[in-house]
Write an enzyme that holds these catalytic residues in place. Structure first.
Site, short mmCIF file in Angstrom:
data_model
loop_
_atom_site.label_atom_id
_atom_site.label_comp_id
_atom_site.label_asym_id
_atom_site.label_seq_id
_atom_site.Cartn_x
_atom_site.Cartn_y
_atom_site.Cartn_z
N LYS A 78 -39.73 -5.31 -54.26
CA LYS A 78 -38.78 -6.42 -54.93
C LYS A 78 -37.36 -6.36 -54.69
O LYS A 78 -36.81 -5.00 -54.86
CB LYS A 78 -39.06 -6.65 -56.56
CG LYS A 78 -38.45 -7.73 -57.37
CD LYS A 78 -38.96 -7.82 -58.51
CE LYS A 78 -38.28 -8.81 -59.27
NZ LYS A 78 -38.85 -9.03 -60.69
N SER A 158 -40.29 -13.35 -62.48
CA SER A 158 -39.28 -13.37 -61.49
C SER A 158 -40.02 -12.75 -60.18
O SER A 158 -39.23 -12.84 -59.20
CB SER A 158 -38.18 -12.68 -61.90
OG SER A 158 -38.59 -11.34 -62.27
N SER A 182 -42.46 -10.90 -66.18
CA SER A 182 -41.96 -11.17 -64.64
C SER A 182 -42.97 -10.37 -63.65
O SER A 182 -43.06 -10.54 -62.56
CB SER A 182 -40.78 -10.86 -64.41
OG SER A 182 -39.84 -11.62 -64.95
#
EC number: 6.3.5.7
Length: 495
Positions: A78, A158, A182
């Protein structure tokens, strides 16, 4: 073997050990899949050179016979994790051009274990969002579609790029972070497994901060066994992070027996919400039945302060964000605005932050600054902190009464279309986190397991919440649920 990118971590690890496949072959298969999947916008910084270099080194290590479980396995990272020499922007314009001179602890641990980094994954800007629509790179797109509808769907947020990449078999697994859901919400939206470990289990050092008392890294994988394998590598004490726990990390995979006889699973009555879709209600009831059939005892429990969780979260998280994001001022690194003749330092700060931060980040920074301001600190921030303590105590009381895990829905709906939740009403978007934020406020481990499809053929997930530091036990319960649910659906390839 063709379609090597479709393997999970455990299958690929075993194939590597047997010599049926090399890490270079696995990596090349994933790199090809990534190049063919630009329509998903999941990978935003591709690193094929680093990937192949690490894959070659991993093959040598495997030949030498001293390879850890993650050695040679291609994964995505990420964009919130700092990676040395590779852009690490947290999906924000304000960090444009930032290439760290250091590696986050979690990504370093994965690299040390021989994992192969394929590139950086899309996300909501500074991890603020539930649909991956606030990214400077543009929206991440789910590989799933509703029936015969061509509308693009959100992979959740997210960690949307991570969820999309794992669900579409662009990588074998990915790192995510979870501040209010998330990891678990995008995992539920895309039919994969995601675990947020206990706060302090994984080091936060080198992960761009959103809300420091809530953020926690975790793996996003194709199944529960893979989550156990990757989580073990990501965990561990780190002297560079003062909130990191000095606890031994167990062999999580070895704890996956699937035997949950005699375990007490709590069903919290406060999670039965008005207007909850019948499909979610049914999935939850079915999940409880599956666990009961596996030998667990299902008990009704109460978490009375749950109704205050979302308001408390949306005071605490923006407050911490406003403090954490004060460092992005255009002075030391990242983007600096073009200044006009006569502009001073105040104008430079204002212009840089106005053009560097997106609308959602600006909104949360302003809310956070407001609740921390002199007249409102007690009325909002301190009150929210007191509510947080009560929420944590609700869980402590339930666990003290002998409950081993808590079963809830992971999300209030299946994935929705990109652009369907308008910016006009951000609260509608915030309601996506209704089942997940309590876990972050209490610092507990939570896992999302895919358990079924809705009538439009989209994945739905169930969440299990565990006792602090007992991720192994929680993953074993999730393993039993996964075996009972038998979820094997995959998105049809349209990209």
């Amino acid at each position: 073997m063709s379609d090597l990118n479709k393997l999970g971590l455990a299958e690929a690890r075993d194939a590597l050990r047997k010599g049926d496949v090399t890490s270079v072959e696995l990596t090349e298969s994933c790199l090809k899949a990534i190049d063919e999947a630009d329509a998903l916008n999941a990978f935003v910084h591709k690193t094929p050179e680093i990937a192949l270099e690490r894959a070659k080194a991993a093959d040598e290590r495997i030949k030498g016979g001293d390879a850890p479980a993650m050695c040679g396995l291609p994964i995505g990272i990420k964009d919130l994790f700092c990676t040395k020499g590779v852009p690490s922007q947290a999906a924000s314009k304000i960090l444009e051009g930032f290439k760290p001179e250091y590696e986050s602890t979690v990504s370093q641990q994965l690299a040390d274990a021989g994992a192969v980094m394929l590139g950086k994954l899309n996300m909501d800007e500074f991890a603020m969002g539930s649909s991956n629509e606030t990214s400077v790179y543009g929206n991440a797109v789910s590989p799933w579609r509703r029936g015969n509808d061509d509308a693009q769907l959100t992979p959740g947020g997210s960690s949307g790029g991570s969820a999309s990449a794992v669900a579409a078999d662009l990588c074998l697994a990915a790192t995510g972070t979870d501040t209010g859901g998330s990891i678990r919400q995008p995992a539920a939206f895309t039919g994969i497994t995601g675990i947020k470990p206990t706060y302090g289990r994984c080091s936060r050092w080198g992960i761009v901060a959103f809300a420091s008392s809530l953020d926690q890294a975790g793996p996003m994988t194709k199944n529960v066994r893979d989550a156990a394998i990757m989580l073990e590598t990501m965990c561990g004490h780190d002297p560079k992070d003062s909130t990191s726990a000095e606890l031994a990390v167990p062999n999580f995979e070895a704890m996956l027996t699937g035997d949950i006889k005699g375990k007490k699973i709590g069903i919290p009555k406060e999670y039965r919400m008005d207007g909850m879709p019948a499909e979610i209600e049914k999935l939850w009831a079915d999940g409880a039945e599956m666990l009961k059939a596996a030998g667990a005892e299902i008990v009704d429990i109460s978490l009375p302060h749950t109704k205050y969780a979302l308001p408390a979260y949306y005071v605490i998280a923006p407050a911490e964000a406003s403090s954490n994001l004060a460092r992005y001022d255009g002075v030391r690194y990242g983007r600096r605005a073009q200044l006009a003749q006569g502009d001073g330092i105040t104008e430079m700060y204002e212009k840089t932050r106005a053009e560097g931060f997106g609308h959602e980040v600006q909104r949360r920074v302003m809310v956070g600054t407001y609740v921390l301001s002199a007249g409102f600190y007690d009325a909002y921030y301190n009150r929210a902190r007191r509510v947080r303590t009560l929420i944590k105590k609700d869980f402590e009381d339930v666990f003290a009464a002998g409950v081993d895990a808590i079963l809830t829905p992971a999300t209030p709906s299946a994935s929705f279309g990109l652009g369907e939740m308008t910016e006009a009403d951000p609260v509608q978007m915030y309601l996506n986190d209704v089942f997940t934020v309590t876990v972050n406020l209490a610092g507990l481990p939570g896992v999302s397991v895919p358990a079924g499809l809705d009538k439009q053929g989209l994945p739905l997930g169930l969440q299990l919440i565990g006792r602090p530091w007992e991720e192994g036990d929680l993953l074993n319960t999730a393993y039993a649920l996964e075996n009972a649910a038998g979820f094997v659906a995959k998105p049809g390839k349209w990209w």
